[in-house]
Design a protein around this motif. Structure first.
Motif, PDB file in Angstrom:
ATOM      1  N   ASP A 294     100.224 132.368  37.043  1.00 45.26           N
ATOM      2  CA  ASP A 294     101.416 133.089  36.587  1.00 45.26           C
ATOM      3  C   ASP A 294     101.968 133.816  37.797  1.00 45.26           C
ATOM      4  O   ASP A 294     101.213 134.203  38.698  1.00 45.26           O
ATOM      5  N   THR A 295     103.270 134.013  37.809  1.00 47.70           N
ATOM      6  CA  THR A 295     103.868 134.791  38.895  1.00 47.70           C
ATOM      7  C   THR A 295     104.365 136.102  38.318  1.00 47.70           C
ATOM      8  O   THR A 295     104.862 136.157  37.197  1.00 47.70           O
ATOM      9  N   ASN A 296     104.176 137.157  39.094  1.00 47.76           N
ATOM     10  CA  ASN A 296     104.619 138.473  38.658  1.00 47.76           C
ATOM     11  C   ASN A 296     106.131 138.548  38.789  1.00 47.76           C
ATOM     12  O   ASN A 296     106.695 138.148  39.809  1.00 47.76           O
ATOM     13  N   LYS A 297     106.768 139.033  37.768  1.00 49.44           N
ATOM     14  CA  LYS A 297     108.224 139.174  37.820  1.00 49.44           C
ATOM     15  C   LYS A 297     108.530 140.414  38.660  1.00 49.44           C
ATOM     16  O   LYS A 297     108.029 141.496  38.405  1.00 49.44           O
ATOM     17  N   TYR A 298     109.327 140.224  39.670  1.00 54.59           N
ATOM     18  CA  TYR A 298     109.684 141.349  40.546  1.00 54.59           C
ATOM     19  C   TYR A 298     111.122 141.135  40.997  1.00 54.59           C
ATOM     20  O   TYR A 298     111.733 140.117  40.692  1.00 54.59           O
ATOM     21  N   SER A 299     111.656 142.061  41.730  1.00 54.09           N
ATOM     22  CA  SER A 299     113.086 142.032  42.037  1.00 54.09           C
ATOM     23  C   SER A 299     113.463 141.142  43.216  1.00 54.09           C
ATOM     24  O   SER A 299     114.604 141.167  43.650  1.00 54.09           O
ATOM     25  N   GLY A 300     112.536 140.360  43.732  1.00 58.77           N
ATOM     26  CA  GLY A 300     112.856 139.493  44.862  1.00 58.77           C
ATOM     27  C   GLY A 300     113.876 138.421  44.517  1.00 58.77           C
ATOM     28  O   GLY A 300     114.596 137.936  45.374  1.00 58.77           O
TER      29      GLY A 300
END
Length: 193
Positions: free
Chosen positions: A30-36
């Protein structure tokens, strides 16, 4: 019943599972949702290694653009560019009966595509796992959850299969690399350019 492994553990695969000749290696994350903003594209690969622990040619590197290697013994089932959904994100099929005699190990790895431009690393990836499923019965034989928190790494060796006399064994590795696919390929004796 599935056997759950920890980093560094080894297990007999073919000796303790008579008749096990073909496995599906399922890899997930899973990938962490972040503002990138940029999407993550993680890619599974297999490196077919000779006795000295190195690959020798392009056919020894199996990934989405070179989906088969080892005389057809190892097959990548296709690129998942988003990692969305539950279960395996990518799969590699290994037929132990077809592996050429000069191949002693198979390294299973995951790298982050275009990590530099997207400023991504495994610190932004969670719930990564590898599981081995008997292709004939669809029974999950073992699973290794990479519980470690990687921070700057852009490539990870999840596990290795290795030959011991006439049998194949599995080792949970969980070792990270900076430098993405290039660093990983160099570690295994290839030039990723």
């Amino acid at each position: 019943m599935t056997i759950s492994l920890s980093k560094g553990q080894r297990i007999d695969l073919t000796k303790t599972n008579p008749g096990l000749t073909r496995v599906v290696v399922g890899l997930g994350w899973d990938t962490n949702k972040y503002s990138g903003g940029a999407e993550f594209d993680l890619d599974a690969s297999a490196f077919l290694l000779y006795e000295g622990g190195k690959a020798k040619a392009a056919d020894d590197f199996v990934f989405y653009n070179n989906p088969t290697g080892g005389a057809g013994a190892v097959t990548h089932t296709g690129d998942n560019r988003t990692g969305e959904g539950d279960g395996d994100d990518e799969q590699i099929i290994i037929d132990f009966a077809k592996i050429p005699a000069n191949i002693h190990r198979i390294g299973i790895t995951v790298t982050i595509y275009d990590y530099e431009a997207r400023a991504q690393n495994f610190g932004q990836v969670s719930n990564a796992f590898v599981r081995v499923v008997d292709a004939a019965t669809d029974r999950e034989v073992l699973r290794y959850d990479l519980g470690e928190d990687f921070s700057t790494e852009t490539a990870v060796v999840f596990c290795e299969f290795y030959r011991h006399n006439a049998d194949w064994k599995f080792q949970a590795i969980g070792s990270g690399f900076a430098g993405g696919l290039g660093a990983l390929a160099k570690n295994y004796g290839l030039d990723a350019q």
